[in-house]
Enzyme design. Structure first.
Site, PDB file in Angstrom:
ATOM      1  N   THR A  95      17.941  15.136  -7.487  1.00 54.04           N
ATOM      2  CA  THR A  95      17.668  16.317  -7.848  1.00 54.04           C
ATOM      3  C   THR A  95      18.544  17.415  -7.463  1.00 54.04           C
ATOM      4  O   THR A  95      19.731  17.355  -6.720  1.00 54.04           O
ATOM      5  CB  THR A  95      16.150  16.721  -6.862  1.00 54.04           C
ATOM      6  OG1 THR A  95      15.577  18.102  -7.270  1.00 54.04           O
ATOM      7  CG2 THR A  95      16.330  16.400  -5.469  1.00 54.04           C
ATOM      8  N   ASP A  96      18.382  18.723  -8.222  1.00 52.28           N
ATOM      9  CA  ASP A  96      19.408  19.700  -7.963  1.00 52.28           C
ATOM     10  C   ASP A  96      18.990  20.315  -6.547  1.00 52.28           C
ATOM     11  O   ASP A  96      19.644  21.328  -6.070  1.00 52.28           O
ATOM     12  CB  ASP A  96      19.525  20.554  -9.116  1.00 52.28           C
ATOM     13  CG  ASP A  96      18.302  21.370  -9.290  1.00 52.28           C
ATOM     14  OD1 ASP A  96      17.203  20.977  -8.731  1.00 52.28           O
ATOM     15  OD2 ASP A  96      18.056  22.207 -10.110  1.00 52.28           O
ATOM     16  N   GLU A  97      17.807  20.150  -6.088  1.00 53.76           N
ATOM     17  CA  GLU A  97      17.337  20.892  -4.826  1.00 53.76           C
ATOM     18  C   GLU A  97      18.006  20.424  -3.568  1.00 53.76           C
ATOM     19  O   GLU A  97      18.053  20.918  -2.492  1.00 53.76           O
ATOM     20  CB  GLU A  97      15.698  20.186  -4.855  1.00 53.76           C
ATOM     21  CG  GLU A  97      14.836  20.788  -5.761  1.00 53.76           C
ATOM     22  CD  GLU A  97      13.310  20.864  -5.480  1.00 53.76           C
ATOM     23  OE1 GLU A  97      12.990  20.909  -4.498  1.00 53.76           O
ATOM     24  OE2 GLU A  97      12.575  20.642  -6.476  1.00 53.76           O
ATOM     25  N   LYS A 147      16.064  13.559  -0.245  1.00 47.33           N
ATOM     26  CA  LYS A 147      16.992  13.144  -1.317  1.00 47.33           C
ATOM     27  C   LYS A 147      18.332  13.107  -1.167  1.00 47.33           C
ATOM     28  O   LYS A 147      19.101  12.439  -1.598  1.00 47.33           O
ATOM     29  CB  LYS A 147      16.378  14.055  -2.449  1.00 47.33           C
ATOM     30  CG  LYS A 147      15.168  13.754  -3.169  1.00 47.33           C
ATOM     31  CD  LYS A 147      15.038  12.211  -3.771  1.00 47.33           C
ATOM     32  CE  LYS A 147      15.782  12.138  -4.985  1.00 47.33           C
ATOM     33  NZ  LYS A 147      15.481  10.784  -5.455  1.00 47.33           N
ATOM     34  N   TYR A 167      11.540  17.086   1.131  1.00 51.23           N
ATOM     35  CA  TYR A 167      11.618  16.506  -0.021  1.00 51.23           C
ATOM     36  C   TYR A 167      13.348  16.441  -0.120  1.00 51.23           C
ATOM     37  O   TYR A 167      13.748  15.596  -0.459  1.00 51.23           O
ATOM     38  CB  TYR A 167      10.878  16.873  -1.222  1.00 51.23           C
ATOM     39  CG  TYR A 167      11.563  16.392  -2.353  1.00 51.23           C
ATOM     40  CD1 TYR A 167      11.412  15.096  -2.864  1.00 51.23           C
ATOM     41  CD2 TYR A 167      12.092  17.304  -3.295  1.00 51.23           C
ATOM     42  CE1 TYR A 167      11.747  14.553  -4.077  1.00 51.23           C
ATOM     43  CE2 TYR A 167      12.662  17.022  -4.551  1.00 51.23           C
ATOM     44  CZ  TYR A 167      12.528  15.629  -4.826  1.00 51.23           C
ATOM     45  OH  TYR A 167      12.936  15.349  -6.137  1.00 51.23           O
TER      46      TYR A 167
HETATM   47  P1  NAD Z   1       7.028  10.632  -9.740  1.00 49.91           P
HETATM   48  O1  NAD Z   1       6.450  10.934  -8.149  1.00 49.91           O
HETATM   49  O2  NAD Z   1       6.170  10.944 -10.930  1.00 49.91           O
HETATM   50  O3  NAD Z   1       7.086   9.175  -9.650  1.00 49.91           O
HETATM   51  C1  NAD Z   1       7.673   8.270  -8.670  1.00 49.91           C
HETATM   52  C2  NAD Z   1       7.360   6.698  -8.644  1.00 49.91           C
HETATM   53  O4  NAD Z   1       7.801   6.067  -7.787  1.00 49.91           O
HETATM   54  C3  NAD Z   1       5.878   6.431  -8.919  1.00 49.91           C
HETATM   55  O5  NAD Z   1       5.660   5.610 -10.027  1.00 49.91           O
HETATM   56  C4  NAD Z   1       5.611   5.844  -7.648  1.00 49.91           C
HETATM   57  O6  NAD Z   1       4.616   4.928  -7.623  1.00 49.91           O
HETATM   58  C5  NAD Z   1       7.075   4.933  -7.306  1.00 49.91           C
HETATM   59  N1  NAD Z   1       7.074   4.918  -6.028  1.00 49.91           N
HETATM   60  C6  NAD Z   1       7.040   5.796  -5.004  1.00 49.91           C
HETATM   61  N2  NAD Z   1       7.431   5.197  -3.809  1.00 49.91           N
HETATM   62  C7  NAD Z   1       7.704   3.865  -4.032  1.00 49.91           C
HETATM   63  C8  NAD Z   1       8.087   2.636  -3.275  1.00 49.91           C
HETATM   64  N3  NAD Z   1       8.365   2.731  -1.877  1.00 49.91           N
HETATM   65  N4  NAD Z   1       8.734   1.708  -3.920  1.00 49.91           N
HETATM   66  C9  NAD Z   1       8.298   1.441  -5.231  1.00 49.91           C
HETATM   67  N5  NAD Z   1       7.772   2.534  -6.205  1.00 49.91           N
HETATM   68  C10 NAD Z   1       7.633   3.529  -5.573  1.00 49.91           C
HETATM   69  O7  NAD Z   1       8.488  11.028  -9.724  1.00 49.91           O
HETATM   70  P2  NAD Z   1       9.281  11.654 -10.906  1.00 49.91           P
HETATM   71  O8  NAD Z   1       8.970  13.058 -11.111  1.00 49.91           O
HETATM   72  O9  NAD Z   1       9.185  10.698 -12.074  1.00 49.91           O
HETATM   73  O10 NAD Z   1      10.824  11.565 -10.420  1.00 49.91           O
HETATM   74  C11 NAD Z   1      11.644  10.323 -10.560  1.00 49.91           C
HETATM   75  C12 NAD Z   1      12.957  10.519  -9.633  1.00 49.91           C
HETATM   76  O11 NAD Z   1      13.627  11.545 -10.288  1.00 49.91           O
HETATM   77  C13 NAD Z   1      12.801  10.688  -8.293  1.00 49.91           C
HETATM   78  O12 NAD Z   1      13.816  10.358  -7.699  1.00 49.91           O
HETATM   79  C14 NAD Z   1      12.966  12.366  -8.015  1.00 49.91           C
HETATM   80  O13 NAD Z   1      13.444  12.695  -6.840  1.00 49.91           O
HETATM   81  C15 NAD Z   1      13.920  12.658  -9.417  1.00 49.91           C
HETATM   82  N6  NAD Z   1      13.876  13.958  -9.748  1.00 49.91           N
HETATM   83  C16 NAD Z   1      12.555  14.461 -10.353  1.00 49.91           C
HETATM   84  C17 NAD Z   1      12.619  15.754 -10.841  1.00 49.91           C
HETATM   85  C18 NAD Z   1      11.534  16.227 -11.514  1.00 49.91           C
HETATM   86  O14 NAD Z   1      11.407  17.380 -11.909  1.00 49.91           O
HETATM   87  N7  NAD Z   1      10.245  15.455 -11.720  1.00 49.91           N
HETATM   88  C19 NAD Z   1      13.721  16.670 -10.987  1.00 49.91           C
HETATM   89  C20 NAD Z   1      14.992  15.948 -10.547  1.00 49.91           C
HETATM   90  C21 NAD Z   1      14.890  14.680  -9.911  1.00 49.91           C
END
Ligand code: NAD
Length: 358
Positions: A133-135, A163, A159
């Site tokens: 993430t950019d955070e 990350k 969070y």
């Molecule tokens: P999300 O919370 O919707 O999904 C996370 C998934 O990971 C879920 O399906 C969950 O069951 C699974 N998970 C959680 N813990 C686990 C574990 N211990 N073992 C196996 N699976 C596990 O998250 P998202 O929004 O889809 O984000 C996905 C990635 O992208 C993350 O790494 C997040 O940091 C990154 N990200 C998200 C955003 C955003 O805006 N949503 C932006 C930048 C980066």
């Protein structure tokens, strides 16, 4: 290619799985613990395809991860599994440390063991792509240049700190052990199948149900928004063409204040489903901020755009219209989630104080 993708039943992971099955010939092994944030429905047609296998497992379980690598023998890892909701990380950081830090470490170790057993040709093409993430870069103020691949780390929430820790582990495994890792850092995503605790679905559904839309502070906090399907496309390009040791800053060039986002949602809903009581902006309420809320995030994606020949196809307005229309057409999915826990929850919107978080 055989892709091992973690978190493929989450919001972004499921968009990547759908993209891979629609637009490539790759075989996908989807490792997901199926936490509250996971939804098998989000896989859509993928569940019917033999090129996709779902393995319910925890990335922090070393034995399970070794077994997955041994059984599926992947060419590329795309690591998305994480605890991802900032508010939850403030209420209970333990799961974030366990999954985001210990889980990433465990997956890296299993990948290292797998990589060491590959022949030279497969080592040359193996990649471990870590999605972040950019955070991790902290908060920007008015006039600060946007984040790039070289912005120093300055995480502020549990969070973003976990990350950031996972990003450092991934780079250390590249420098120390030669594992061909790649990191991508991305701005706020939005789109179909996003869990209704996140800002855009939460505001959309509250507005639809005539509930108040509390906005932190004066609503001037700014986020950079990327449509999830555009992000999925960029991630697959990074996994296919990215260079080991590199970082890719992925963004949509669509910064908006939180108040602009809420007003845009109200305007689109008013057009699609007029409310007899009047325009939905009347539901906006400015409320006292929560402490430590970052003021502004914005990504400069120039380097990634040039390296991958990619720019985000959607601007915010077109992506938002698709997103809201999707929520209007998929009530059965979100209604049961809302009924269970989220109706009336306060929105995670903007802080009153500008500038860096305390
Ligand atoms: P999300 O919370 O919707 O999904 C996370 C998934 O990971 C879920 O399906 C969950 O069951 C699974 N998970 C959680 N813990 C686990 C574990 N211990 N073992 C196996 N699976 C596990 O998250 P998202 O929004 O889809 O984000 C996905 C990635 O992208 C993350 O790494 C997040 O940091 C990154 N990200 C998200 C955003 C955003 O805006 N949503 C932006 C930048 C980066």
């Amino acid at each position: 290619m055989k892709l091992l993708l973690t978190g493929g039943c989450g919001f972004i992971g499921s968009a990547v799985v759908r993209h891979l099955l629609r637009h490539t010939d790759h075989v996908v092994v989807n490792v997901d613990k199926m936490t509250y944030a996971a939804s098998e429905d989000a896989l859509e047609a993928a569940t019917q395809q033999s090129r996709h296998t779902l393995v319910k497992a925890d990335i922090a379980d070393a034995q399970a991860m070794h077994h997955v690598f041994e059984t599926f023998d992947p060419d590329v890892v795309m690591h998305l599994a994480a605890e991802s909701h900032v508010d939850r990380s403030i209420d209970g950081p333990s799961d974030f440390v366990q999954t985001n830090v210990v889980g990433t470490f465990t997956l890296l170790e299993a990948a290292r063991w797998h990589y060491q057993g590959l022949n030279d040709e497969r080592r040359g093409t193996f990649r471990f792509h870590h999605i972040s993430t950019d955070e991790v870069f902290g908060a920007l103020d008015h006039g600060d240049p946007p984040f790039t691949e070289t912005t120093p780390y300055d995480p502020r929430s549990p969070y973003s700190a976990t990350k950031a820790a996972s990003d450092h582990l991934v780079r250390a495994w590249h420098h120390t052990y030669g594992l061909p890792t790649i990191v991508s850092n991305t701005c706020n995503n939005y789109g179909p199948w996003q869990f209704p605790e996140k800002l855009i679905p939460l505001v959309t559904l509250n507005a639809l149900e005539g509930k108040e839309l509390p906005v932190y502070g004066d609503g001037s906090n700014m986020r950079d928004w990327l449509f999830v399907e555009d992000h999925a496309e960029a991630l697959v390009r990074v996994a296919e063409h990215g260079k080991p040791g590199e970082t890719y800053a992925i963004g949509g060039r669509q910064p908006r204040t939180n108040l602009d986002v809420v007003k845009a949602i109200c305007a689109h809903l008013d057009k699609r489903v007029p409310d007899a009581a009047g325009p939905r902006e009347r539901l906006i309420r400015f409320v006292t901020d929560r402490p430590g809320h970052d003021f502004r995030y914005e990504i400069d994606p120039s380097r990634t755009e040039a390296a991958l020949s990619w720019t985000a196809p959607h601007d915010f307005e077109s992506g938002l219209a698709k997103t809201i229309d999707w929520y209007l057409a998929n009530r059965t999915w979100w209604e049961k989630l809302r009924a269970a826990r989220y109706a009336g929850q306060r929105l995670g919107i903007a802080p009153a104080a500008k500038g860096k978080a305390a």
